[in-house]
Write an enzyme that holds these catalytic residues in place. Structure first.
Site, PDB file in Angstrom:
ATOM      1  N   SER A 204      40.256  56.507  30.798  1.00  0.00           N
ATOM      2  CA  SER A 204      39.757  55.178  30.659  1.00  0.00           C
ATOM      3  C   SER A 204      39.216  54.600  31.810  1.00  0.00           C
ATOM      4  CB  SER A 204      41.112  54.468  29.958  1.00  0.00           C
ATOM      5  OG  SER A 204      40.522  53.136  29.573  1.00  0.00           O
ATOM      6  N   PRO A 205      38.445  53.696  31.950  1.00  0.00           N
ATOM      7  CA  PRO A 205      37.982  53.080  32.878  1.00  0.00           C
ATOM      8  C   PRO A 205      39.070  52.010  33.407  1.00  0.00           C
ATOM      9  CG  PRO A 205      36.730  52.169  30.956  1.00  0.00           C
ATOM     10  CD  PRO A 205      37.583  53.451  30.674  1.00  0.00           C
TER      11      PRO A 205
ATOM     12  N   GLN B 195      31.429  52.499  33.053  1.00  0.00           N
ATOM     13  CA  GLN B 195      31.376  51.454  31.968  1.00  0.00           C
ATOM     14  C   GLN B 195      30.631  49.944  32.934  1.00  0.00           C
ATOM     15  OE1 GLN B 195      34.957  48.650  31.823  1.00  0.00           O
ATOM     16  NE2 GLN B 195      35.181  49.689  29.852  1.00  0.00           N
TER      17      GLN B 195
ATOM     18  N   TYR C 130      36.190  39.285  28.798  1.00  0.00           N
ATOM     19  CA  TYR C 130      35.143  39.161  29.426  1.00  0.00           C
ATOM     20  C   TYR C 130      33.960  38.871  28.698  1.00  0.00           C
ATOM     21  CZ  TYR C 130      38.294  41.711  32.460  1.00  0.00           C
ATOM     22  OH  TYR C 130      39.518  42.016  33.040  1.00  0.00           O
TER      23      TYR C 130
ATOM     24  N   LEU D  83      48.822  52.952  25.627  1.00  0.00           N
ATOM     25  CA  LEU D  83      50.126  53.724  25.673  1.00  0.00           C
ATOM     26  C   LEU D  83      50.062  55.112  24.869  1.00  0.00           C
ATOM     27  CD1 LEU D  83      52.504  50.624  25.478  1.00  0.00           C
ATOM     28  CD2 LEU D  83      51.772  51.855  27.337  1.00  0.00           C
TER      29      LEU D  83
ATOM     30  N   GLY E 138      44.898  55.728  30.292  1.00  0.00           N
ATOM     31  CA  GLY E 138      44.942  54.963  31.469  1.00  0.00           C
ATOM     32  C   GLY E 138      45.915  55.098  32.648  1.00  0.00           C
TER      33      GLY E 138
END
Length: 354
Positions: A22-23, A99, A182, A301, A323
């Site tokens: 994940s980014p 991303q 964002y 998670l 992540g």
């Protein structure tokens, strides 16, 4: 039945397994330029066997950074350093993703290990964020500048040129960041968008910024390369964005040429009560995947190999993005293959350890 280590082909790109990195923002750069840290950090995850490695949120304009220390893609000068990142990922058999993002009203934050408070515009390194409406993220942030229609079109052009630079830097998987409070998320969420023009009010108006951004990016992103969007599937608060709206948004994004929805959640409401726990966002992926008939990635998670495999086998997602677990163990994919008795990618330099 698909499983965690079955390859996944989207357009002309094939992932060696359904595991992605994940980014994750590292807040470790100067003037948006990639550096040795990013090369080592992401290269290690490719060596570790992940099928996809996504470089962190890369700001399409300088004021779109979360912190002054974010990676950037707003200048042609950023291309060459980023190409070194994509190269090390691809040399180790993973697909190199990136991303592209704009922090919106959550911009001008601090490095999390320094302070959890934002840097105000009148302080060194600080600047004013932008948003659909002049509503601060919380009382500690400054009131953002409300974007005009012309300014909205300007930001959309920034996403387009950011995508062009990502392509020039050698990335083969593009994700538009439309989550976590964002800029793009703040437009489609009724919590942060109180506009009365064509970009506010109704569902169709609130998603307009994102839809138009995709329409701006897709024509210049090659047909053989995947285009994905990360969304916040729910605001986790009454009166906010819902999973049902996410399903409808995903249907529309699919018609615009989006190949996969990366299903995250939250981030737009400071005091939202999020039921964090193992796989807590997987039901969002499940709902979007099966409600909109589109590929999805589950995130949040996901830590155990059997847990990740179950998500794929039961068609709750088409891939999983890890992540924090990847921060703790860059070789998670190799470990998962051993647990699940599946073939693993192991660099020849490491074979003697197995």
């Amino acid at each position: 039945m698909p499983h965690l280590f079955e390859p996944l082909t989207i357009r002309g790109i094939t992932l060696r397994n359904r595991i992605g990195v994940s980014p994750m923002c590292m807040y470790s750069y100067t003037d948006g330029f990639s550096n040795d840290w990013q090369i080592v950090h992401l290269g290690a995850r490719a060596v570790g066997g992940a099928g996809l490695v996504i470089a962190e949120a890369s700001a399409v304009e300088a004021r779109g950074r979360i912190t002054p220390f974010d990676i950037g893609i707003w200048s042609d000068a950023h291309i060459d350093p980023l190409s070194k990142v994509s190269s090390i990922i691809k040399k180790n058999g993973a697909v190199a993703g990136i991303q592209i993002a704009h922090a919106g009203r959550k911009a001008s934050s601090n490095q999390p290990w320094v302070s959890n408070k934002p840097i105000l515009p009148d302080k060194p390194l600080g600047w004013q964020g932008v948003a659909p409406s002049p509503i601060a993220y919380n009382e500690e942030y400054s009131v953002p500048h409300e974007l005009s229609t012309d300014e909205i079109l300007g930001v959309q052009n920034d996403f387009r040129t950011g995508a062009q630079r990502a392509l020039a830097a050698g990335f083969e998987w593009l994700e538009i960041h439309a989550a976590h409070g964002y800029l793009l998320h703040s437009f489609y969420s009724p919590i942060s968008n109180k506009r009365t023009d064509a970009y506010g009010g109704s569902f169709e108006n609130r998603i307009r910024f994102l839809i138009e951004t995709v329409r701006t990016v897709r024509p210049i992103w090659p047909d053989h390369l995947p285009l994905t969007v990360r969304i916040s599937g729910t605001d986790w608060i009454e009166g906010g964005w819902t999973v049902e709206e996410s399903i409808e948004l995903a249907r529309k994004l699919k018609t615009e040429g989006v190949d996969l929805i990366d299903c995250s959640s939250g981030g737009g409401v400071f005091n939202a009560k999020i039921p964090v726990g193992p796989g807590y966002q997987v039901p969002i992926s499940d709902a979007v995947r099966n409600g909109a008939d589109i590929l999805t990635a589950a995130v949040g998670l996901i830590t155990a190999p059997a847990q990740a495999d179950e998500i794929i086998r039961n068609n709750r997602a088409d891939m999983v993005l890890l992540g924090r677990e990847m921060l703790r163990n860059p070789y998670w994919s190799q470990h998962a293959a051993q647990v699940l008795k599946q073939p693993a990618y192991i660099p020849q330099q490491y074979l003697r350890a197995y």
